[in-house]
Structures are given as structure tokens and as C-alpha cells.
Design an enzyme around this catalytic site. Structure first.
Site, mmCIF file in Angstrom:
data_model
loop_
_atom_site.group_PDB
_atom_site.id
_atom_site.type_symbol
_atom_site.label_atom_id
_atom_site.label_comp_id
_atom_site.label_asym_id
_atom_site.label_seq_id
_atom_site.Cartn_x
_atom_site.Cartn_y
_atom_site.Cartn_z
ATOM 1 N N LYS A 157 0.793 -1.098 0.170
ATOM 2 C CA LYS A 157 0.026 0.168 -0.059
ATOM 3 C C LYS A 157 0.905 1.073 0.147
ATOM 4 O O LYS A 157 1.988 1.267 0.543
ATOM 5 C CB LYS A 157 -1.082 -0.087 1.378
ATOM 6 C CG LYS A 157 -2.221 0.815 1.157
ATOM 7 C CD LYS A 157 -3.419 -0.177 0.175
ATOM 8 C CE LYS A 157 -4.456 0.727 0.094
ATOM 9 N NZ LYS A 157 -5.289 -0.551 -0.601
HETATM 10 P P1 NAD Z 1 -12.842 7.462 -3.778
HETATM 11 O O1 NAD Z 1 -11.913 8.143 -3.260
HETATM 12 O O2 NAD Z 1 -12.952 7.149 -5.042
HETATM 13 O O3 NAD Z 1 -14.203 7.517 -3.020
HETATM 14 C C1 NAD Z 1 -14.110 7.939 -1.414
HETATM 15 C C2 NAD Z 1 -15.566 8.146 -1.167
HETATM 16 O O4 NAD Z 1 -15.756 8.100 0.217
HETATM 17 C C3 NAD Z 1 -15.819 9.911 -1.709
HETATM 18 O O5 NAD Z 1 -16.988 9.748 -2.024
HETATM 19 C C4 NAD Z 1 -15.282 10.372 -0.210
HETATM 20 O O6 NAD Z 1 -16.196 11.839 -0.134
HETATM 21 C C5 NAD Z 1 -16.134 9.390 0.612
HETATM 22 N N1 NAD Z 1 -15.557 9.956 2.127
HETATM 23 C C6 NAD Z 1 -14.515 9.944 2.526
HETATM 24 N N2 NAD Z 1 -14.463 10.060 3.807
HETATM 25 C C7 NAD Z 1 -15.687 10.106 4.290
HETATM 26 C C8 NAD Z 1 -16.227 9.871 5.487
HETATM 27 N N3 NAD Z 1 -15.579 10.227 6.609
HETATM 28 N N4 NAD Z 1 -17.566 9.769 5.400
HETATM 29 C C9 NAD Z 1 -18.308 9.525 4.582
HETATM 30 N N5 NAD Z 1 -17.582 9.708 3.177
HETATM 31 C C10 NAD Z 1 -16.456 9.724 3.313
HETATM 32 O O7 NAD Z 1 -12.189 5.916 -3.119
HETATM 33 P P2 NAD Z 1 -12.470 4.336 -3.428
HETATM 34 O O8 NAD Z 1 -11.549 4.020 -4.489
HETATM 35 O O9 NAD Z 1 -13.893 4.387 -3.677
HETATM 36 O O10 NAD Z 1 -12.298 3.616 -1.972
HETATM 37 C C11 NAD Z 1 -13.071 3.554 -0.839
HETATM 38 C C12 NAD Z 1 -12.739 2.587 0.149
HETATM 39 O O11 NAD Z 1 -12.601 1.327 -0.612
HETATM 40 C C13 NAD Z 1 -11.166 2.697 0.841
HETATM 41 O O12 NAD Z 1 -11.410 2.228 2.153
HETATM 42 C C14 NAD Z 1 -10.409 2.025 -0.348
HETATM 43 O O13 NAD Z 1 -9.341 1.259 0.273
HETATM 44 C C15 NAD Z 1 -11.398 0.652 -0.522
HETATM 45 N N6 NAD Z 1 -11.207 -0.187 -1.722
HETATM 46 C C16 NAD Z 1 -10.930 0.651 -3.013
HETATM 47 C C17 NAD Z 1 -10.677 -0.327 -3.933
HETATM 48 C C18 NAD Z 1 -10.628 0.367 -5.362
HETATM 49 O O14 NAD Z 1 -10.564 -0.358 -6.425
HETATM 50 N N7 NAD Z 1 -10.750 1.766 -5.570
HETATM 51 C C19 NAD Z 1 -10.575 -1.587 -3.835
HETATM 52 C C20 NAD Z 1 -10.529 -2.269 -2.651
HETATM 53 C C21 NAD Z 1 -10.801 -1.319 -1.469
#
Ligand code: NAD
Length: 418
Positions: free
Chosen positions: A108
Site C-alpha cells: 500500500k
Molecule cells: P474514492 O476516493 O473514489 O471515494 C471515497 C468516497 O468516500 C468519496 O465519496 C468521499 O467523499 C467519501 N468519504 C471520505 N471520507 C468519508 C467519511 N468520513 N464519511 C463519508 N464519506 C467519506 O475511494 P474508493 O476508491 O472508492 O475507496 C473507498 C474505500 O474502498 C477505501 O477504503 C479503499 O481502500 C477501499 N477499496 C477501494 C478499491 C478500489 O478499487 N478503488 C478496492 C478495494 C478497496
């Protein structure tokens, strides 16, 4: 490395590991070899800002273990990123990859910054310089990055270009989650959210919940939005959505596509006309059949775990449920938890497909990709449910135990060098 334990998220990842290691009765040497990260990189990343000044950002990368192949994991741009958080996320990636049978260790990375306050040019400068700082430690057979919170396909395109310029030839296999036009995988953008929805739907089927079950999603970024589209496609009713700015609630349902269009223009979900305003905290405890936290860590805690009114908790985010909340949910016994390392694994599984295609320069169509993805998720899901039932442990313990055991087996058979 004990200093890492000052981070609450790393502490949580270690405690999960320790409890699972106790359950697996791991001896102390294997326990130590499996728990601590192999490499931690901290770099300062100078960026020339639009104002003319040069600002220095802190960048991190943690490679948790190398026993099964290169490390694999996202790059996060967020104001809260620190070394401990990155180390915890790398550790979870290790168990996630092993659980799904992928030939990777966990990795990461992160840069402490607020991407919404940086111009496109500044973001490009930050990404390129971070990539250069990491050059001695990354490579298609060493460590492969992907998008995470605050990063996207464009970030990956800049990383791939920077790496390729330095090695003197185009190498698309250095990152996954790239645009399809430069070696990205069809369906990768949607894969994490669709995978979350696929498993949530399977849980609805197993529990025999109604076909128009209510869904609440925290986070409307990559994971949350595609989970929403797919859940809507399955016929479920999205009654609540939130992002970092606040939440929305409408018991009659929110149109995911209309919300997406609104979000594209306004950069947030708040203010969407067809729903009531609600806080993030309140939204999590509204009545629904499926709750999908898809934002950040530790949003389900001791205070709200007993108040959750969902039947299924489908963890799209990494580490959304802290240890106290986990214990409360286990004692309650009425919430079907799909733990993060299983629930959001669709992202890294499809990243693996992308890496394989790039290494071979032989590309698959979207139907082939989703067929393989859903088969892998289904098999892993069934394996976790079977283990949980046989050993009488929670789904999370089962998923962690299966993942950790595979890493332990690899370390054991490879031995210690020299
Ligand atoms: P992203 O940046 O595209 O979206 C994050 C979203 O969460 C945004 O809408 C943001 O406004 C919102 N957010 C942030 N802090 C917040 C809070 N305190 N309360 C409510 N909403 C909040 O990120 P993503 O890629 O969608 O990732 C989201 C989660 O999924 C993370 O934990 C990430 O590690 C996990 N994840 C992502 C992927 C991927 O392929 N992108 C894969 C596995 C896990």
C-alpha cells in the site's frame, strides 16, 4: 517496528492478526515472520505549486511480504494518510490476496495531501515525483500499484508514463487500474463496486431477504458509486448515500444514475433534490437490509455497532469496522458480515487479470473478465462460509484465518534465507 503500533489502524490490523494467529496456534517464529512488514519507505516529495512556491509532501509505501510474488496494492492521496495507516492497509492486502489465491504479497502507498485542493498540474507533479522517489523499490515483478482513495485511472497513467520514461520502454504492467487505451483491463474501474454488489446479492439470496431490499451506501467514489449502480440493477432500493460532505436519505429510493449526474456537476452528493439531508453518523443507523460502508476506516465503532439496523454489512471499504464493533456484531449475531478482505476483493482480482494481460500482451473481453471474477468471488465466498460454519467462528475470523494460513504455508515451505 513496534513504533508503528502508535497508529490506531495499524494496532487494529495487528490485533486482528494476533487473535487469528492464536486461533491458528501459530508458533512464535512464524508469527513474527508473518506479521511485520518487509519494507517501509518514507519519502519527501517536492512539488512546484501553481503559486510558484515549492511544497514538500510526505509519501509512503509499505511492502508487507514477498513470499508469494510481487507486492500489490493501492496508492492513496488523503489528508489523513500516515505510515501506520499504510502499513495496516498493506497487511490487509496480504490476507486479501492470499484468500483469493492471487500470487501477491500486500502493498500500500500514500501521500498526505488533499487532492481536492490541488490543481490537475499539481497532482501530476506530485504523482510523477512520488513515482520517481519509489523507482528503486517498484517494478512489475517487485511491487505493482493501483488506484485507491483520492487516486484514479489518470494517476495510474502518469505513474506508468513516468516509470516507462525511466526504464526506456513502455511497461504497462507497472500499475493496474490504468485507462483501457494504455493497457488497462476492461471492467477494472467498476470491478470493486460490482464485486461488493455481487456478494451482497448472494447474501440476500442466502438470507432469503426481499427482492426490493433497502440499501445504504457510505461513500460515493469509485467503490460506492459502482456498488450503487449494480445494486440498483439487481432491483434493490438505494435509500441512503453519503460522501465526505454529508448524507442523503429517501425511504422511497434514490436514483443512482441521477445522483451520479448531480455528483459529476457538484462534486458532492449533498444538495441532491430528491432526498432528505442526513448526517453520516445518522445514515449508518437507518433501517435497511444491506449497509455498504465504502469510504474509510473505523466508521463502525463501539457507539454505533449496537444501533445498526441492517441485516447484511457488506464492507466495501478497508477496515470500516473496528475491533470493539466487531465483537458487538459477533455477540448480536443478527448481522451477516461480509468482511472487507473478501467483500472488496473484486478490485485486486481484476487488477491481477490486468497484470496478467499486460505481461502477456494478450487481452480478454469484458465477458471473460467478469466470468472469471464472479467465479473467483463465489468460490472464495463459499470457502469462507464453509470454514466459518465448520469451525464455529465469525466470517471475518474465517477469512483472516484462510488468508493468513496461506501466507504462513508459503513462508514455512520456502524457509529462511540464508
Ligand atoms: P474514492 O476516493 O473514489 O471515494 C471515497 C468516497 O468516500 C468519496 O465519496 C468521499 O467523499 C467519501 N468519504 C471520505 N471520507 C468519508 C467519511 N468520513 N464519511 C463519508 N464519506 C467519506 O475511494 P474508493 O476508491 O472508492 O475507496 C473507498 C474505500 O474502498 C477505501 O477504503 C479503499 O481502500 C477501499 N477499496 C477501494 C478499491 C478500489 O478499487 N478503488 C478496492 C478495494 C478497496
Amino acid at each position: 517496528m513496534e513504533f508503528l503500533l502508535q497508529s490506531p489502524v495499524f494496532k487494529m490490523a495487528c490485533q486482528q492478526f494476533d487473535e487469528t494467529a492464536d486461533f491458528l496456534t501459530l508458533d512464535s517464529s512464524l508469527r513474527e515472520r508473518t506479521k511485520w512488514p518487509k519494507r517501509l519507505m518514507c519519502v519527501s516529495v517536492p512539488v512546484r505549486m501553481d503559486s510558484g512556491e515549492t511544497k514538500v509532501f510526505s509519501g509512503y509505501r509499505v511492502q508487507h511480504h514477498l513470499a508469494l510474488g510481487p507486492t500489490k496494492g493501492g496508492l492513496r492521496f488523503s489528508p489523513n494518510v500516515d505510515l501506520g495507516e499504510v502499513a495496516a492497509l498493506a497487511m490487509w492486502m496480504s490476507w486479501k490476496c492470499a484468500l483469493a489465491g492471487l500470487p501477491y504479497g500486500g502493498g500500500k502507498g500514500g501521500v498526505t495531501c488533499n487532492p481536492s485542493q490541488l490543481s490537475l498540474r499539481e497532482l501530476e507533479g506530485l504523482t510523477r515525483r512520488y513515482t520517481v522517489e519509489m523507482l528503486p523499490f517498484i517494478g512489475p515483478h517487485t511491487d505493482v500499484m493501483a488506484p485507491d482513495m483520492g487516486t484514479n485511472e489518470q494517476t495510474m497513467a502518469w505513474m506508468m508514463d513516468t516509470y516507462s520514461m525511466h526504464v526506456g520502454h513502455t511497461d504497462s504492467s507497472i500499475v493496474t487500474g490504468k485507462p483501457v487505451s494504455i493497457g488497462g483491463c476492461l471492467g477494472r474501474r467498476e470491478a470493486t463496486g460490482r464485486g461488493v454488489a455481487f456478494l451482497a446479492n448472494r447474501a440476500v439470496e442466502i438470507l432469503k431477504l426481499p427482492a426490493n431490499s433497502r440499501v445504504i451506501i457510505q461513500g460515493f467514489g469509485n467503490v460506492g458509486s459502482y456498488a450503487a449502480f449494480q445494486m440498483a440493477k439487481f432491483g434493490y432500493r438505494i435509500v441512503g448515500v453519503s460522501d465526505a460532505f454529508g448524507g442523503l436519505y429517501n425511504p422511497n429510493g434514490i436514483d443512482a444514475q441521477k445522483l451520479w449526474d448531480y455528483h459529476q456537476i457538484n462534486g458532492r452528493v449533498t444538495g441532491f433534490p430528491d432526498a432528505e439531508k442526513i448526517t453520516n453518523e445518522e445514515l449508518l443507523i437507518q433501517e435497511c437490509e444491506v449497509l455498504i460502508p465504502a469510504a474509510t476506516e473505523q466508521v463502525i465503532h463501539a457507539q454505533n455497532a449496537k444501533l445498526l439496523k441492517c441485516r447484511i454489512l457488506a464492507e466495501g471499504a478497508n477496515g470500516p469496522t473496528n475491533l470493539e464493533a466487531d465483537a458487538i456484531l459477533e455477540a448480536r449475531g443478527d448481522v451477516f458480515v461480509i468482511p472487507d478482505i473478501l467483500c472488496n476483493a473484486g478490485g485486486v482480482i481484476t487488477s491481477y487479470f490486468e497484470w496478467v494481460q499486460d505481461l502477456q500482451n494478450f487481452f480478454w473481453n469484458e465477458a471473460e473478465i467478469y466470468d472469471r471474477l464472479y467465479r473467483t468471488l463465489e468460490m472464495t465466498f463459499m470457502e469462507v462460509l464453509k470454514f466459518s460454519k465448520e469451525k464455529k467462528v465469525s466470517h471475518r475470523r474465517a477469512a483472516l484465518a484462510l488468508g493468513i494460513q496461506k501466507v504462513v504455508n508459503a513462508k514455512k515451505i520456502r524457509g529462511v534465507y540464508p
